[in-house]
Write an enzyme that holds these catalytic residues in place. Structure first.
Site, PDB file in Angstrom:
ATOM      1  N   ASP A 231      -0.341  -3.939  -4.195  1.00 19.22           N
ATOM      2  CA  ASP A 231      -1.589  -3.015  -4.339  1.00 19.22           C
ATOM      3  C   ASP A 231      -0.995  -1.670  -3.729  1.00 19.22           C
ATOM      4  OD1 ASP A 231      -4.022  -2.903  -5.476  1.00 19.22           O
ATOM      5  OD2 ASP A 231      -4.934  -2.720  -3.407  1.00 19.22           O
TER       6      ASP A 231
ATOM      7  N   HIS B  76      -8.125  -4.951  -0.338  1.00 24.17           N
ATOM      8  CA  HIS B  76      -6.875  -4.122  -0.429  1.00 24.17           C
ATOM      9  C   HIS B  76      -5.723  -4.989   0.136  1.00 24.17           C
ATOM     10  CE1 HIS B  76      -3.999  -1.068  -0.730  1.00 24.17           C
ATOM     11  NE2 HIS B  76      -4.024  -0.552   0.514  1.00 24.17           N
TER      12      HIS B  76
ATOM     13  N   SER C 137       0.864  -1.171  -0.052  1.00 25.46           N
ATOM     14  CA  SER C 137      -0.101   0.007   0.052  1.00 25.46           C
ATOM     15  C   SER C 137       0.867   1.312   0.084  1.00 25.46           C
ATOM     16  CB  SER C 137      -0.997  -0.069   1.195  1.00 25.46           C
ATOM     17  OG  SER C 137      -2.131   1.133   1.177  1.00 25.46           O
TER      18      SER C 137
END
Length: 457
Positions: A182, A252, A158
């Site tokens: 991601d 996510h 992330s």
């Protein structure tokens, strides 16, 4: 028990306690700290095969005093992302263990929880640059002590993916590899490459997308970008807000769990180069000629056999589908059919494979398919189970016709070819006449290469 035996036991106990006290754990903050906000403080926790269960915090300026840290070995940095609750990432220990199983390396967990744990996401974003500067200075000191930049791998999750990108840019793109799981989308969508992760940040950059329509970043940001289920909604994740926290984080976080599964070698997630996920589902991208003599790329730690080709190709998009649960793998078959029905029909296909008492079904229903006279159609059928040997096949074409007469559909040929096991012989069936919305069951036969419809593949 004699006094000497008692003293020996006490000594052993104290020694064990002393060893435990030397372990350094990831920062575990409470919600109160997150609520009032945390100031950035970066820690580096070292794990090797010698101390997998006991992290050692490395001093930034005097790491040579830690004998466990051998800068001449490959080093992987693990960089987490935004931590709105302040709790340690649930996946961190498993990722550390699995990375150490891949090779004799240093695994450095970058603990910037103080800085990432803020209710204000914008504060955490602002801290990414400072975190990257801290890591960069440490790597430069590693280099001064004999480390090779090409042997350094940054794995960022992330926001951590962009931290990794900033580190790579500060080091002139000379880092060996960056893996982005991601990469975060909010505050990074539409910005120039120098303000986010991009392929110039390392000699090789691979990216996995699982949540591009929410917390993830859309687009192509590595030498190879893997899109699980199109990079959007993941199977098994909640679809409504009533599911609580999982609704927000499931898609996510799936990037991390897919990567963990690949490291554990229980997943073999093959991805196919394609321009879009729709084209992939339509069976238009089931060849990997660009990667011959090796196969299509496989998600995971070891991408060395595809690296040279990917660097020549430039930015490459690859797509794959998964199940909802580990090992996530779906078994793919290429289905080629030739229809000869009199009337044009539109519908979706339901294909079922049977082996003994077991059956697995594939629904090819992402869009309506066209069936007309003498038309060749290629389909991608994906099953949650790999059944072999296949003893019979069920096939049905479902149309919107529910009240009128059932039209007949004639299949001159059906050929079913395994994508995952190319050594398995393809299965065929010739000249089938069926009714729409009615299932037909048949035993597959060996494909006749002399058959006019099997000669051109």
């Amino acid at each position: 028990m004699s006094p000497w035996e008692l003293l020996a036991l006490v000594s052993i106990f104290m020694l064990c306690r002393g060893q435990d006290d030397q372990c350094d754990d990831f920062s575990d903050l409470d919600f109160h700290e997150t609520f009032i906000g945390t100031s950035l403080y970066v820690r580096l926790l070292l794990y090797t095969r010698v101390n997998l269960d006991c992290g050692r915090e490395l001093p930034h300026h005097n790491f040579t005093s830690v004998p466990l840290f051998d800068v001449t070995k490959p080093t992987t940095f693990v960089i987490h992302g935004y931590r709105p609750t302040g709790a340690p990432p649930v996946w961190m220990n498993q990722l550390t263990q699995l990375l150490a199983a891949q090779a004799d390396m240093n695994v450095l967990v970058v603990d910037w929880n103080r800085g990432a744990a803020n209710l204000n996401y914008f504060t955490a974003v602002a801290n990414t640059r400072h975190t990257a500067a801290n890591i960069t200075a440490f790597i430069e000191r590693m280099k001064d002590n004999g480390a090779c930049l090409d042997s350094i791998h940054l794995i960022g999750v992330s926001l951590g993916a962009h931290v990794a990108g900033f580190v790579g840019a500060m080091l002139g793109g000379q880092i060996g590899r960056i893996t982005g799981l991601d990469p975060a989308g909010p505050m990074f969508a539409g910005v120039p490459p120098e303000e986010r992760l991009d392929p110039t940040d390392a000699r090789f950059v691979d990216v996995l997308h699982t949540d591009m329509n929410s917390f993830g970043l859309r687009g192509t940001h590595g030498h190879i970008d893997f899109y699980a289920n199109g990079g959007l909604d993941q199977p098994g994740c909640p679809k409504t807000i009533f599911s609580g926290k999982s609704y927000f984080v499931c898609d996510h976080q799936r990037s991390v769990f897919l990567y963990l599964c690949s490291l554990n070698r229980s997943c073999h997630l093959t991805a196919y180069p394609c321009s879009s996920y729709v084209d992939f589902l339509n069976g238009q991208c089931l060849q990997c000629a660009a990667f011959k003599p090796v196969s299509c790329p496989v998600l995971g730690y070891d991408l060395s056999q595809w690296k040279d080709t990917l660097l020549k190709l430039g930015q490459t998009r690859v797509y794959f589908s998964t199940t909802a649960e580990p090992p996530y793998r779906r078994t793919g078959y290429r289905v080629d059919i030739v229809t000869w029905n009199q009337y044009l029909r539109w519908g979706v296909v339901i294909l079922r494979l049977h082996s003994g008492k077991n059956a697995s079904e594939a629904r090819i229903d992402h869009e309506l398919l066209r069936f007309e006279r003498h038309t060749a159609t290629r389909l991608l059928a994906q099953f949650d189970q790999d059944l072999y040997p296949v003893q019979k096949v069920s096939f049905r074409i479902v149309t919107g016709n529910v009240i009128g007469p059932r039209y007949k559909i004639r299949l001159l040929r059906m050929r079913i070819t395994s994508l995952d096991q190319p050594d398995r012989p393809p299965m065929c069936r010739y000249d089938l006449i069926m009714e729409e919305n009615t299932e037909i069951v048949f035993k597959p036969v060996s494909c006749d290469e002399s058959h006019p419809h099997d000669s051109a593949q």
